[in-house]
Scaffold this motif. Sequence first.
Motif, PDB file in Angstrom:
ATOM      1  N   VAL A  37       0.814  -1.215   0.000  1.00  0.00           N
ATOM      2  CA  VAL A  37       0.000   0.000   0.000  1.00  0.00           C
ATOM      3  C   VAL A  37       0.850   1.269   0.000  1.00  0.00           C
ATOM      4  CG1 VAL A  37      -1.988  -1.086   1.093  1.00  0.00           C
ATOM      5  CG2 VAL A  37      -0.176  -0.136   2.527  1.00  0.00           C
ATOM      6  N   SER A  38       2.113   1.147   0.425  1.00  0.00           N
ATOM      7  CA  SER A  38       2.992   2.316   0.437  1.00  0.00           C
ATOM      8  C   SER A  38       3.668   2.534  -0.910  1.00  0.00           C
ATOM      9  CB  SER A  38       4.066   2.154   1.528  1.00  0.00           C
ATOM     10  OG  SER A  38       4.989   1.138   1.180  1.00  0.00           O
ATOM     11  N   GLY A  39       3.414   1.626  -1.855  1.00  0.00           N
ATOM     12  CA  GLY A  39       3.989   1.776  -3.181  1.00  0.00           C
ATOM     13  C   GLY A  39       5.356   1.151  -3.357  1.00  0.00           C
ATOM     14  N   VAL A  40       5.779   0.328  -2.395  1.00  0.00           N
ATOM     15  CA  VAL A  40       7.094  -0.307  -2.433  1.00  0.00           C
ATOM     16  C   VAL A  40       6.928  -1.805  -2.191  1.00  0.00           C
ATOM     17  CG1 VAL A  40       9.376  -0.420  -1.326  1.00  0.00           C
ATOM     18  CG2 VAL A  40       8.254   1.785  -1.657  1.00  0.00           C
ATOM     19  N   ALA A  41       7.802  -2.605  -2.813  1.00  0.00           N
ATOM     20  CA  ALA A  41       7.822  -4.050  -2.585  1.00  0.00           C
ATOM     21  C   ALA A  41       9.124  -4.419  -1.898  1.00  0.00           C
ATOM     22  CB  ALA A  41       7.684  -4.809  -3.901  1.00  0.00           C
ATOM     23  N   VAL A  42       9.043  -5.278  -0.875  1.00  0.00           N
ATOM     24  CA  VAL A  42      10.234  -5.723  -0.146  1.00  0.00           C
ATOM     25  C   VAL A  42      10.219  -7.248  -0.081  1.00  0.00           C
ATOM     26  CG1 VAL A  42      11.528  -5.596   2.010  1.00  0.00           C
ATOM     27  CG2 VAL A  42      10.187  -3.616   1.261  1.00  0.00           C
ATOM     28  N   ARG A  43      11.304  -7.862  -0.534  1.00  0.00           N
ATOM     29  CA  ARG A  43      11.480  -9.314  -0.436  1.00  0.00           C
ATOM     30  C   ARG A  43      12.690  -9.560   0.455  1.00  0.00           C
ATOM     31  NH1 ARG A  43       8.881 -12.469  -4.775  1.00  0.00           N
ATOM     32  NH2 ARG A  43      10.267 -14.137  -4.133  1.00  0.00           N
ATOM     33  N   ILE A  44      12.519 -10.440   1.464  1.00  0.00           N
ATOM     34  CA  ILE A  44      13.521 -10.583   2.515  1.00  0.00           C
ATOM     35  C   ILE A  44      14.057 -12.008   2.586  1.00  0.00           C
ATOM     36  CG2 ILE A  44      13.930 -10.425   5.009  1.00  0.00           C
ATOM     37  CD1 ILE A  44      11.663  -8.319   5.080  1.00  0.00           C
ATOM     38  N   GLY A  45      15.372 -12.143   2.504  1.00  0.00           N
ATOM     39  CA  GLY A  45      16.061 -13.394   2.777  1.00  0.00           C
ATOM     40  C   GLY A  45      15.477 -14.604   2.083  1.00  0.00           C
ATOM     41  N   ARG A  46      14.965 -15.525   2.870  1.00  0.00           N
ATOM     42  CA  ARG A  46      14.512 -16.810   2.331  1.00  0.00           C
ATOM     43  C   ARG A  46      13.348 -16.659   1.352  1.00  0.00           C
ATOM     44  NH1 ARG A  46      12.302 -19.087   8.153  1.00  0.00           N
ATOM     45  NH2 ARG A  46      10.533 -17.664   8.420  1.00  0.00           N
ATOM     46  N   GLU A  47      12.694 -15.515   1.349  1.00  0.00           N
ATOM     47  CA  GLU A  47      11.655 -15.264   0.341  1.00  0.00           C
ATOM     48  C   GLU A  47      12.259 -15.219  -1.063  1.00  0.00           C
ATOM     49  OE1 GLU A  47       9.077 -12.449   3.462  1.00  0.00           O
ATOM     50  OE2 GLU A  47       9.847 -11.612   1.590  1.00  0.00           O
ATOM     51  N   ASN A  48      13.592 -15.037  -1.129  1.00  0.00           N
ATOM     52  CA  ASN A  48      14.286 -14.979  -2.414  1.00  0.00           C
ATOM     53  C   ASN A  48      15.097 -16.240  -2.702  1.00  0.00           C
ATOM     54  OD1 ASN A  48      13.472 -12.213  -2.821  1.00  0.00           O
ATOM     55  ND2 ASN A  48      15.048 -11.605  -1.358  1.00  0.00           N
ATOM     56  N   ALA A  49      14.907 -17.271  -1.897  1.00  0.00           N
ATOM     57  CA  ALA A  49      15.739 -18.477  -2.029  1.00  0.00           C
ATOM     58  C   ALA A  49      15.616 -19.109  -3.407  1.00  0.00           C
ATOM     59  CB  ALA A  49      15.361 -19.484  -0.948  1.00  0.00           C
ATOM     60  N   ALA A  50      14.437 -19.071  -3.993  1.00  0.00           N
ATOM     61  CA  ALA A  50      14.235 -19.687  -5.305  1.00  0.00           C
ATOM     62  C   ALA A  50      15.057 -19.022  -6.388  1.00  0.00           C
ATOM     63  CB  ALA A  50      12.753 -19.636  -5.679  1.00  0.00           C
ATOM     64  N   PHE A  51      15.552 -17.819  -6.117  1.00  0.00           N
ATOM     65  CA  PHE A  51      16.346 -17.076  -7.093  1.00  0.00           C
ATOM     66  C   PHE A  51      17.838 -17.106  -6.756  1.00  0.00           C
ATOM     67  CE2 PHE A  51      12.092 -15.331  -6.916  1.00  0.00           C
ATOM     68  CZ  PHE A  51      11.727 -15.283  -8.252  1.00  0.00           C
ATOM     69  N   GLY A  52      18.218 -17.937  -5.787  1.00  0.00           N
ATOM     70  CA  GLY A  52      19.605 -18.007  -5.376  1.00  0.00           C
ATOM     71  C   GLY A  52      20.033 -16.838  -4.520  1.00  0.00           C
ATOM     72  N   LEU A  53      19.077 -16.140  -3.926  1.00  0.00           N
ATOM     73  CA  LEU A  53      19.359 -14.941  -3.138  1.00  0.00           C
ATOM     74  C   LEU A  53      18.779 -15.065  -1.735  1.00  0.00           C
ATOM     75  CD1 LEU A  53      18.552 -12.331  -5.933  1.00  0.00           C
ATOM     76  CD2 LEU A  53      20.830 -12.944  -5.082  1.00  0.00           C
ATOM     77  N   GLY A  54      18.915 -16.255  -1.139  1.00  0.00           N
ATOM     78  CA  GLY A  54      18.324 -16.507   0.168  1.00  0.00           C
ATOM     79  C   GLY A  54      18.934 -15.712   1.297  1.00  0.00           C
ATOM     80  N   ASP A  55      20.116 -15.124   1.083  1.00  0.00           N
ATOM     81  CA  ASP A  55      20.750 -14.289   2.103  1.00  0.00           C
ATOM     82  C   ASP A  55      20.554 -12.804   1.829  1.00  0.00           C
ATOM     83  OD1 ASP A  55      21.761 -16.369   3.616  1.00  0.00           O
ATOM     84  OD2 ASP A  55      23.645 -16.459   2.515  1.00  0.00           O
ATOM     85  N   ALA A  56      19.803 -12.478   0.813  1.00  0.00           N
ATOM     86  CA  ALA A  56      19.698 -11.081   0.384  1.00  0.00           C
ATOM     87  C   ALA A  56      18.270 -10.570   0.511  1.00  0.00           C
ATOM     88  CB  ALA A  56      20.170 -10.931  -1.060  1.00  0.00           C
TER      89      ALA A  56
END
Length: 339
Positions: free
Chosen positions: A272-291
């Motif tokens: 609702v604030s107009g920004v998207a945030v993906r945190i850690g394991r939410e990015n694991a499928a992309f090889g970015l589980g620590d980011a």
Amino acid sequence: MVSDRALAVLRAIVQDYVASREPVGSKTIVDRHSFGVSAATIRNDMALLEEEELIAAPHTSSGRIPTDKGYRVFVDQLTDGRPLSPAQRQAIEVFLGESSDLDELLSRTVRLLAQLTQQLAVVQYPTFGSARVRHVELVPLGEARVLTVLIADNGHVEQRIVELPTVIDESVLGDARARINTAIGGLALADAVERLATGDDLGPANDAVVRTIVQALGEQAGAQRHERLVVAGAANLVRTEQDFSGNILGVIEAIEEQVVLLRLFGEMTNDVSGVAVRIGRENAAFGLGDASVVSTGFLNTATGFSRLGVLGPTRMDYSGNIVAVRAVARYLSRLLGDN
């Protein structure tokens, strides 16, 4: 059920850990924050947060650090962020406003965003898949050089200096210009690429000059069709290497594979604030589980919607990064909308 005070304790732990990189204990919280309760009470709140897997102890008898789940709750609870200073807002406007074309504008955008956030900055190049060819111009620059200019109906201009295999014949160049505009004028870029690839009739038979020009135009039209990213601030990522539990090379490899970040951007939806945030394991499928990735969209009235954002370790200043990403996107949308 986590109480409001426990959520405030979580917020304090996130803020202190992001600032210090040191696990946070109950005494530190009492000393630095005005909760008006004892360290024993704070320890009870921390125990509840640990039961909910929002914080964890990195080793025995240490303070606590946020988990990915804790960062997620913290981000979801953010109601406002630290505003940019007037000097920062003016710097954004002046720095981006000095850009002479789209390429320079996007290059300046990622450099500025990387400096503001101290993270890796990424901007998605506006896609031109729905654009059509308006006009092609061939400008001689010398005896064996020509500037090929491809103008799309959305106003984007793609130009390239082409070294020719032989001296330009003005009559051949003029004939090729007329034939090419007749052949691809009004075509969608994808169709123009195909037409140029089979363009044996676009100039005198076996003319090496015309073949070179046609090939260059085909590459220019193809470049506008494909999604790509502009990246800056890799040094910021390397400086935070100790915040990544695994080998940072895996993160760098995922970033170099632009298709990975493009897929991730494609799945991100603004809150609702107009920004998207993906945190850690939410990015694991992309090889970015620590980011973690903070992104938002920017609008170009000619080409539609693209994204920009920052990528860094989960231990990042989410509040400040959200404000910076949103502010830069706002200026970028305004500049592109004016074009």
